[in-house]
Design an enzyme around this catalytic site. Structure first.
Site, PDB file in Angstrom:
ATOM      1  N   GLY A   1      -0.267  -5.388   0.491  1.00  4.06           N
ATOM      2  CA  GLY A   1      -1.396  -5.286  -0.423  1.00  4.06           C
ATOM      3  C   GLY A   1      -1.129  -5.909  -1.782  1.00  4.06           C
ATOM      4  O   GLY A   1      -2.051  -6.378  -2.455  1.00  4.06           O
TER       5      GLY A   1
ATOM      6  N   GLU B   1       3.211  -6.752   7.369  1.00  2.14           N
ATOM      7  CA  GLU B   1       2.520  -5.745   8.181  1.00  2.14           C
ATOM      8  C   GLU B   1       2.881  -5.827   9.658  1.00  2.14           C
ATOM      9  O   GLU B   1       3.002  -4.810  10.341  1.00  2.14           O
ATOM     10  CB  GLU B   1       0.998  -5.886   8.013  1.00  2.14           C
ATOM     11  CG  GLU B   1       0.473  -5.478   6.646  1.00  2.14           C
ATOM     12  CD  GLU B   1       0.519  -6.583   5.600  1.00  2.14           C
ATOM     13  OE1 GLU B   1      -0.013  -6.376   4.508  1.00  2.14           O
ATOM     14  OE2 GLU B   1       1.105  -7.664   5.866  1.00  2.14           O
TER      15      GLU B   1
ATOM     16  N   ALA C   1       0.836  -1.203   0.000  1.00  2.00           N
ATOM     17  CA  ALA C   1       0.000   0.000   0.000  1.00  2.00           C
ATOM     18  C   ALA C   1       0.867   1.247   0.000  1.00  2.00           C
ATOM     19  O   ALA C   1       2.040   1.200   0.381  1.00  2.00           O
ATOM     20  CB  ALA C   1      -0.889  -0.002   1.236  1.00  2.00           C
TER      21      ALA C   1
ATOM     22  N   GLU D   1      -1.786  -9.480  -1.289  1.00  4.50           N
ATOM     23  CA  GLU D   1      -3.231  -9.642  -1.104  1.00  4.50           C
ATOM     24  C   GLU D   1      -3.983  -9.553  -2.437  1.00  4.50           C
ATOM     25  O   GLU D   1      -5.004 -10.220  -2.622  1.00  4.50           O
ATOM     26  CB  GLU D   1      -3.752  -8.602  -0.103  1.00  4.50           C
ATOM     27  CG  GLU D   1      -3.292  -8.921   1.319  1.00  4.50           C
ATOM     28  CD  GLU D   1      -3.467  -7.768   2.297  1.00  4.50           C
ATOM     29  OE1 GLU D   1      -3.973  -8.015   3.399  1.00  4.50           O
ATOM     30  OE2 GLU D   1      -3.101  -6.619   1.952  1.00  4.50           O
TER      31      GLU D   1
END
Length: 264
Positions: free
Chosen positions: A113, A136, A70, A116
């Site tokens: 992300g 994370e 992200a 993901e």
């Protein structure tokens, strides 16, 4: 119009005897960090692929990386954090909901992300130097775009906990051993391999492929008996398609794998 994106490059590959393959490349130099703006465009592209499904979709990263996570600066500010979180949820739900087969052609890094996004796709093709990870926890947070949910559904809770708790980085080989990657190829062959797999799927019986995807994705989240009911209904409905009529007729004449499907 999918040609006007600032953070994506969308290419349509026409297929002889099949529906086209749509290639969506994340294009936000240098590391394809997932910003709200990029995710809003990804939502539009995914919704377009759902409204008028192609034969298959390939998602990749332009340049050296798939996506290095992200846009952290947008997460650290409360004013931008909630819009970014919503943009992740909407875009990734839309990608996961694309009714045709989807292939992540994962080049370079797929972290946070980025990983993901790969978990949202049906197949993952990786290169020998591709690295996946959910780092994370190393920032004192948890994955926020499916890393505790889609990942656990793909490989089971025990292995997902290890990856998430330890912020572990997975080589392509590690990811393949965990059941996350369908093929590991030389780096320069990632996209061509993914496109070739997509083209092969796009020549298949599109309604049956769509039904198979829906049955698996819907069934895995519910009770077995509900999933078996859904599977039975879809199985029955497919006998009304031209592709099933063709497939069954050519099976009796020539054996399996000889049918030319029309997607109807």
């Amino acid at each position: 119009n999918m040609n006007n994106f600032e953070n994506l490059q969308v290419t349509t590959h026409p297929i002889e005897d099949g529906a086209p393959v749509v290639e969506i490349a994340l294009n936000r130099p240098k590391v394809n960090a997932l910003s709200t703006a990029l995710l809003e465009e990804l939502l539009i592209a995914a919704e377009a692929c759902s409204a008028d499904p192609p034969g298959a979709v390939v998602i990749t990263g332009a340049g050296r990386f798939f996506a290095a996570g992200a846009e952290i600066s947008e997460f650290t500010d409360l004013a931008t954090r909630e819009p970014l979180l919503k943009a992740f949820r909407d875009a990734f739900d839309a990608v996961a909901g694309i009714p045709c087969p989807t292939i992540a052609a994962v080049n370079g890094l797929a972290l946070g992300g980025g990983a993901e996004l790969a978990w949202c796709c049906d197949y993952r093709i990786a290169g020998e130097s591709t690295v996946f990870g959910q780092p994370e926890i190393l920032l004192g947070i948890i994955p926020g775009a499916g890393g505790t949910q889609r990942l656990a559904r793909l490989i089971g809770a025990a292995r997902a906990k290890e990856i998430v708790f330890e912020g572990e980085q997975l080589t392509a080989e590690d990811a393949q051993n965990a059941g996350l990657v369908n093929a590991v190829v030389p780096d320069e062959e990632i996209l061509p391999t993914a496109i070739a797999r997509a083209e092969k799927l796009a020549k298949g019986p599109l309604l049956a492929l769509r039904a198979a995807k829906t049955a698996i994705d819907t069934g895995i989240d519910g009770a077995l008996s509900d999933g078996l009911d859904l599977e039975g209904e879809m199985f029955d409905d497919l006998f009304n398609t031209n592709d099933a009529a063709t497939g069954i007729a050519t099976f009796f004449e020539h054996g399996p794998g000889k049918a030319t499907f029309t997607g109807t």
